[in-house]
Design an enzyme around this catalytic site. Structure first.
Site, PDB file in Angstrom:
ATOM      1  N   CYS A 123       5.119  -3.733   5.681  1.00 19.10           N
ATOM      2  CA  CYS A 123       5.350  -3.829   7.120  1.00 19.10           C
ATOM      3  C   CYS A 123       5.496  -5.300   7.454  1.00 19.10           C
ATOM      4  O   CYS A 123       4.510  -6.051   7.433  1.00 19.10           O
ATOM      5  CB  CYS A 123       4.183  -3.214   7.891  1.00 19.10           C
ATOM      6  SG  CYS A 123       4.369  -3.326   9.685  1.00 19.10           S
ATOM      7  N   GLU A 161      12.053  -1.291   9.571  1.00 18.33           N
ATOM      8  CA  GLU A 161      12.282  -1.254   8.131  1.00 18.33           C
ATOM      9  C   GLU A 161      13.775  -1.380   7.891  1.00 18.33           C
ATOM     10  O   GLU A 161      14.580  -0.935   8.718  1.00 18.33           O
ATOM     11  CB  GLU A 161      11.743   0.054   7.539  1.00 18.33           C
ATOM     12  CG  GLU A 161      11.644   0.085   6.029  1.00 18.33           C
ATOM     13  CD  GLU A 161      10.763  -1.036   5.492  1.00 18.33           C
ATOM     14  OE1 GLU A 161      11.352  -2.041   5.024  1.00 18.33           O
ATOM     15  OE2 GLU A 161       9.536  -0.925   5.539  1.00 18.33           O
TER      16      GLU A 161
END
Length: 348
Positions: free
Chosen positions: A2, A127
């Site tokens: 992340c 992402e």
């Protein structure tokens, strides 16, 4: 992993969105500690500051360990034992820590065993999918109910705005060797990616050997009971708390513009849905002109917006709470026959 998030709610609404029931069943809102330091953002990267929940007992020894407070901490954990005078001199990345090594690495083990557990708050995280033409970003978040169409009124008992993504984290407190203000920092725990997040990585997987490939996603705490157990270090020992660290399938996502690639860009355009393959992004049709208005207005002012200037999420982001019905279906119903882009979610 992340490496980029968004958290666009203002300080007051963030507090309302984090309402919980204490040990006695009373509905409460966590108190802000130095709320003036918090800055909403559509594009947060490591080394920036972000909001986290933690037990008040970390700050006040006689407090109830189930009582929660909000703090703005720097992303990228600096261990309390770090001896140099400048945290930026750390030679390794601590923005994420793997769940399978968190109790093995000295950077995280000490803090975790001392109960320094926190919940990192975000609208969602970004992402990137690698393909021949470059990298395509996606925004990943909790499924939203139709209540998220509006933030609700101040007097409402229940929060009716965007459901925040709640990620398991570890924090630590570092004191400069020469003296000075204590620095609070955090790391986000990562786990093996769920099927949906693995799909985003799919195109780049083919070039990697199975032994090299290790797709990760944030450890997401789904529901207030999981949040309570993770935060209440006095009642829930480490051995029990780490059992909460599991991948989740309770997420949805949609493609967004490469505008988000630069962390300097900080407007609602970062997380607005786009149509893949289209020469232009969302057109100014009647069904989505409200969102485009937000995008325009946000670019006319500072990224540090007043609370009332933050976006009221439209149903471009709304979908059914049922895991069997994807957000694309709800979105298409809302758009009607306009032919606008749908939120993407892979079929199982």
């Amino acid at each position: 992993m992340c490496g980029r998030t968004a958290c666009s709610l203002g300080a007051d609404n963030l507090r309302r969105a984090c309402a919980y029931r204490d040990r006695g069943g009373r509905r409460r809102q966590p108190e802000w500690i130095q709320a003036e330091r918090y800055r909403p953002s559509y594009n947060k990267g490591p080394q920036s500051s972000g909001p986290v929940l933690l037990s008040r007992r970390h700050l006040q020894q006689d407090a109830d360990s189930s009582e929660r407070v909000l703090m703005d901490m720097r992303w990228g954990l600096v261990p309390s034992w770090f001896k140099k005078d400048d945290p930026s001199k750390m030679q390794f990345n601590t923005s994420n820590c793997r769940s399978d090594t968190v109790l093995k690495k000295s950077s995280y083990k000490g803090a975790l065993l001392k109960g320094k557990r926190c919940v990192v708050l975000a609208d969602g995280f970004y992402e990137w999918q690698q393909h021949s033409g470059g990298k395509q970003p996606y925004f990943i978040y909790f499924p939203q109910t139709r209540d998220a169409e509006a933030e609700g009124k101040e007097g409402d008992e229940e929060w009716r705005g965007w459901r925040l993504l709640t990620m398991a984290g570890i924090f630590d407190c570092w004191e400069p060797p020469a003296g000075g203000e204590t620095l609070y920092t955090y790391t986000i725990i990562t786990v093996d990616a769920s099927k949906d997040v693995s799909f985003i990585h799919h195109r780049q997987c083919w070039a990697l050997a199975p032994t090299v490939l290790s797709l990760r996603m944030p450890a997401i705490l789904d529901g207030d009971e999981a949040i309570r157990k993770w935060l209440d270090f006095a009642e829930v020992p480490t051995q029990e708390a780490v059992k909460l660290i599991q991948p989740t399938e309770n997420i949805v996502f949609h493609p967004v513009s490469t505008f988000v690639n630069s962390v300097r860009n900080n407007t609602p355009q970062c997380l607005a849905p786009i149509e893949l393959g289209a020469t232009k992004e969302v057109k100014a049709m009647p069904s989505n002109k409200v969102m485009l208005g937000w995008l325009k207005n946000s670019q006319e002012g500072s990224p540090q917006k007043k609370e009332n200037d933050l976006p009221r999420w439209t149903s471009q982001f709304i979908h059914s709470p049922s895991p069997k019905k994807t957000s694309a279906g709800i979105l298409q119903q809302w758009l009607g026959k306009e032919g606008e882009p749908a939120v993407k979610k892979r079929k199982a």
